[in-house]
Design a protein around this motif. Sequence first.
Motif, PDB file in Angstrom:
ATOM      1  N   LEU A  69       0.830  -1.211   0.000  1.00 25.92           N
ATOM      2  CA  LEU A  69       0.000   0.000   0.000  1.00 25.92           C
ATOM      3  C   LEU A  69       0.864   1.260   0.000  1.00 25.92           C
ATOM      4  O   LEU A  69       0.476   2.281  -0.562  1.00 25.92           O
ATOM      5  CB  LEU A  69      -0.952   0.016   1.196  1.00 25.92           C
ATOM      6  N   GLU A  70       2.037   1.175   0.611  1.00 26.70           N
ATOM      7  CA  GLU A  70       2.956   2.315   0.636  1.00 26.70           C
ATOM      8  C   GLU A  70       3.488   2.637  -0.765  1.00 26.70           C
ATOM      9  O   GLU A  70       3.919   3.769  -1.022  1.00 26.70           O
ATOM     10  CB  GLU A  70       4.125   2.043   1.585  1.00 26.70           C
ATOM     11  N   LEU A  71       3.470   1.665  -1.671  1.00 27.17           N
ATOM     12  CA  LEU A  71       3.961   1.855  -3.036  1.00 27.17           C
ATOM     13  C   LEU A  71       2.858   2.251  -4.021  1.00 27.17           C
ATOM     14  O   LEU A  71       3.149   2.541  -5.186  1.00 27.17           O
ATOM     15  CB  LEU A  71       4.612   0.559  -3.543  1.00 27.17           C
ATOM     16  N   CYS A  72       1.632   2.245  -3.563  1.00 33.67           N
ATOM     17  CA  CYS A  72       0.495   2.475  -4.454  1.00 33.67           C
ATOM     18  C   CYS A  72       0.420   3.916  -4.956  1.00 33.67           C
ATOM     19  O   CYS A  72       0.970   4.835  -4.350  1.00 33.67           O
ATOM     20  CB  CYS A  72      -0.816   2.116  -3.740  1.00 33.67           C
ATOM     21  N   GLU A  73      -0.303   4.060  -6.056  1.00 35.21           N
ATOM     22  CA  GLU A  73      -0.610   5.378  -6.593  1.00 35.21           C
ATOM     23  C   GLU A  73      -1.375   6.161  -5.529  1.00 35.21           C
ATOM     24  O   GLU A  73      -2.014   5.561  -4.659  1.00 35.21           O
ATOM     25  CB  GLU A  73      -1.488   5.242  -7.845  1.00 35.21           C
ATOM     26  N   PRO A  74      -1.346   7.491  -5.584  1.00 39.43           N
ATOM     27  CA  PRO A  74      -2.134   8.282  -4.621  1.00 39.43           C
ATOM     28  C   PRO A  74      -3.621   7.949  -4.727  1.00 39.43           C
ATOM     29  O   PRO A  74      -4.115   7.631  -5.807  1.00 39.43           O
ATOM     30  CB  PRO A  74      -1.877   9.728  -5.049  1.00 39.43           C
ATOM     31  N   GLY A  75      -4.327   8.040  -3.593  1.00 39.67           N
ATOM     32  CA  GLY A  75      -5.771   7.826  -3.600  1.00 39.67           C
ATOM     33  C   GLY A  75      -6.186   6.506  -3.006  1.00 39.67           C
ATOM     34  O   GLY A  75      -6.702   5.636  -3.697  1.00 39.67           O
ATOM     35  N   ILE A  76      -5.962   6.327  -1.722  1.00 37.74           N
ATOM     36  CA  ILE A  76      -6.354   5.095  -1.036  1.00 37.74           C
ATOM     37  C   ILE A  76      -7.878   5.089  -0.855  1.00 37.74           C
ATOM     38  O   ILE A  76      -8.489   6.099  -0.529  1.00 37.74           O
ATOM     39  CB  ILE A  76      -5.640   4.982   0.329  1.00 37.74           C
ATOM     40  N   ILE A  77      -8.464   3.924  -1.066  1.00 40.92           N
ATOM     41  CA  ILE A  77      -9.906   3.719  -0.885  1.00 40.92           C
ATOM     42  C   ILE A  77     -10.127   3.074   0.481  1.00 40.92           C
ATOM     43  O   ILE A  77      -9.471   2.098   0.823  1.00 40.92           O
ATOM     44  CB  ILE A  77     -10.476   2.784  -1.980  1.00 40.92           C
ATOM     45  N   ASP A  78     -11.065   3.624   1.248  1.00 35.72           N
ATOM     46  CA  ASP A  78     -11.442   3.072   2.548  1.00 35.72           C
ATOM     47  C   ASP A  78     -12.958   2.942   2.538  1.00 35.72           C
ATOM     48  O   ASP A  78     -13.670   3.913   2.249  1.00 35.72           O
ATOM     49  CB  ASP A  78     -10.994   4.027   3.671  1.00 35.72           C
ATOM     50  N   LYS A  79     -13.449   1.736   2.812  1.00 39.06           N
ATOM     51  CA  LYS A  79     -14.891   1.507   2.746  1.00 39.06           C
ATOM     52  C   LYS A  79     -15.303   0.400   3.705  1.00 39.06           C
ATOM     53  O   LYS A  79     -14.480  -0.421   4.112  1.00 39.06           O
ATOM     54  CB  LYS A  79     -15.315   1.160   1.318  1.00 39.06           C
ATOM     55  N   GLN A  80     -16.563   0.406   4.054  1.00 36.56           N
ATOM     56  CA  GLN A  80     -17.161  -0.663   4.848  1.00 36.56           C
ATOM     57  C   GLN A  80     -18.038  -1.457   3.905  1.00 36.56           C
ATOM     58  O   GLN A  80     -18.904  -0.897   3.226  1.00 36.56           O
ATOM     59  CB  GLN A  80     -17.995  -0.079   5.999  1.00 36.56           C
ATOM     60  N   ARG A  81     -17.804  -2.767   3.826  1.00 36.75           N
ATOM     61  CA  ARG A  81     -18.579  -3.636   2.933  1.00 36.75           C
ATOM     62  C   ARG A  81     -19.599  -4.416   3.747  1.00 36.75           C
ATOM     63  O   ARG A  81     -19.272  -5.063   4.736  1.00 36.75           O
ATOM     64  CB  ARG A  81     -17.678  -4.589   2.179  1.00 36.75           C
ATOM     65  N   TYR A  82     -20.850  -4.370   3.289  1.00 33.56           N
ATOM     66  CA  TYR A  82     -21.954  -5.115   3.897  1.00 33.56           C
ATOM     67  C   TYR A  82     -22.332  -6.251   2.957  1.00 33.56           C
ATOM     68  O   TYR A  82     -22.458  -6.049   1.746  1.00 33.56           O
ATOM     69  CB  TYR A  82     -23.157  -4.198   4.127  1.00 33.56           C
ATOM     70  N   PHE A  83     -22.518  -7.436   3.511  1.00 36.61           N
ATOM     71  CA  PHE A  83     -22.877  -8.621   2.748  1.00 36.61           C
ATOM     72  C   PHE A  83     -24.359  -8.915   2.972  1.00 36.61           C
ATOM     73  O   PHE A  83     -24.781  -9.135   4.107  1.00 36.61           O
ATOM     74  CB  PHE A  83     -22.024  -9.811   3.176  1.00 36.61           C
ATOM     75  N   VAL A  84     -25.131  -8.908   1.866  1.00 36.08           N
ATOM     76  CA  VAL A  84     -26.589  -9.043   1.943  1.00 36.08           C
ATOM     77  C   VAL A  84     -27.051 -10.119   0.966  1.00 36.08           C
ATOM     78  O   VAL A  84     -26.749 -10.045  -0.228  1.00 36.08           O
ATOM     79  CB  VAL A  84     -27.279  -7.703   1.586  1.00 36.08           C
ATOM     80  N   ARG A  85     -27.781 -11.097   1.465  1.00 36.86           N
ATOM     81  CA  ARG A  85     -28.362 -12.120   0.588  1.00 36.86           C
ATOM     82  C   ARG A  85     -29.701 -11.614   0.039  1.00 36.86           C
ATOM     83  O   ARG A  85     -30.484 -11.009   0.750  1.00 36.86           O
ATOM     84  CB  ARG A  85     -28.603 -13.412   1.359  1.00 36.86           C
ATOM     85  N   SER A  86     -29.921 -11.907  -1.244  1.00 32.14           N
ATOM     86  CA  SER A  86     -31.187 -11.572  -1.889  1.00 32.14           C
ATOM     87  C   SER A  86     -31.510 -12.715  -2.832  1.00 32.14           C
ATOM     88  O   SER A  86     -30.804 -12.919  -3.825  1.00 32.14           O
ATOM     89  CB  SER A  86     -31.079 -10.257  -2.651  1.00 32.14           C
ATOM     90  N   GLY A  87     -32.541 -13.474  -2.513  1.00 32.32           N
ATOM     91  CA  GLY A  87     -32.836 -14.657  -3.307  1.00 32.32           C
ATOM     92  C   GLY A  87     -31.658 -15.611  -3.218  1.00 32.32           C
ATOM     93  O   GLY A  87     -31.164 -15.907  -2.132  1.00 32.32           O
ATOM     94  N   GLU A  88     -31.161 -16.055  -4.370  1.00 32.10           N
ATOM     95  CA  GLU A  88     -30.020 -16.978  -4.398  1.00 32.10           C
ATOM     96  C   GLU A  88     -28.691 -16.258  -4.613  1.00 32.10           C
ATOM     97  O   GLU A  88     -27.681 -16.896  -4.883  1.00 32.10           O
ATOM     98  CB  GLU A  88     -30.240 -18.010  -5.502  1.00 32.10           C
ATOM     99  N   HIS A  89     -28.694 -14.945  -4.487  1.00 29.56           N
ATOM    100  CA  HIS A  89     -27.506 -14.154  -4.775  1.00 29.56           C
ATOM    101  C   HIS A  89     -27.000 -13.410  -3.543  1.00 29.56           C
ATOM    102  O   HIS A  89     -27.701 -13.264  -2.551  1.00 29.56           O
ATOM    103  CB  HIS A  89     -27.796 -13.153  -5.893  1.00 29.56           C
ATOM    104  N   LEU A  90     -25.782 -12.925  -3.684  1.00 28.99           N
ATOM    105  CA  LEU A  90     -25.147 -12.145  -2.634  1.00 28.99           C
ATOM    106  C   LEU A  90     -24.820 -10.762  -3.179  1.00 28.99           C
ATOM    107  O   LEU A  90     -24.158 -10.639  -4.214  1.00 28.99           O
ATOM    108  CB  LEU A  90     -23.850 -12.831  -2.174  1.00 28.99           C
TER     109      LEU A  90
END
Length: 147
Positions: A69-90
Amino acid sequence: MLNDDFKNDAFKSQRIVQGFLSSVPERAVRVRIMGEKGFLTVKGIGNDSGTTRFEWEKEISSMEAEKLLELCEPGIIDKQRYFVRSGEHLFEVDVFGLDNQGLIIAEIELYEEDEIFVKPHWIGEEVTGQVHYYNSSLSKKPFKDWS
């Protein structure tokens, strides 16, 4: 996204921090820390509709990922991912922070490109194939800079 009802439907969530060693669309190389694990991912360019593209991923240690990550291009992404089932999919619903705060994107993996699936009531506008919503684009031109 219309609202945050998806949070009530989520069976788990996880913080993700990621950057790009290369954000070139033909061969994006992503470094990600998700929970206690690190990942190195290579993505190829998508098809014309943006629904499919080559992806290769390898688990690496979180310490290796932190160093990369220290070598990456500028612009780090920070996010919270929620996992939600809907029918037979995620659905994976990402709530972005930092310079992308206010942006929420839901993604679903389909078995077939033209497959029918149940859309939860909280789904908003379809953005498939719109490159400015790709994480590699958001790292360069974050949501806060959109006009």
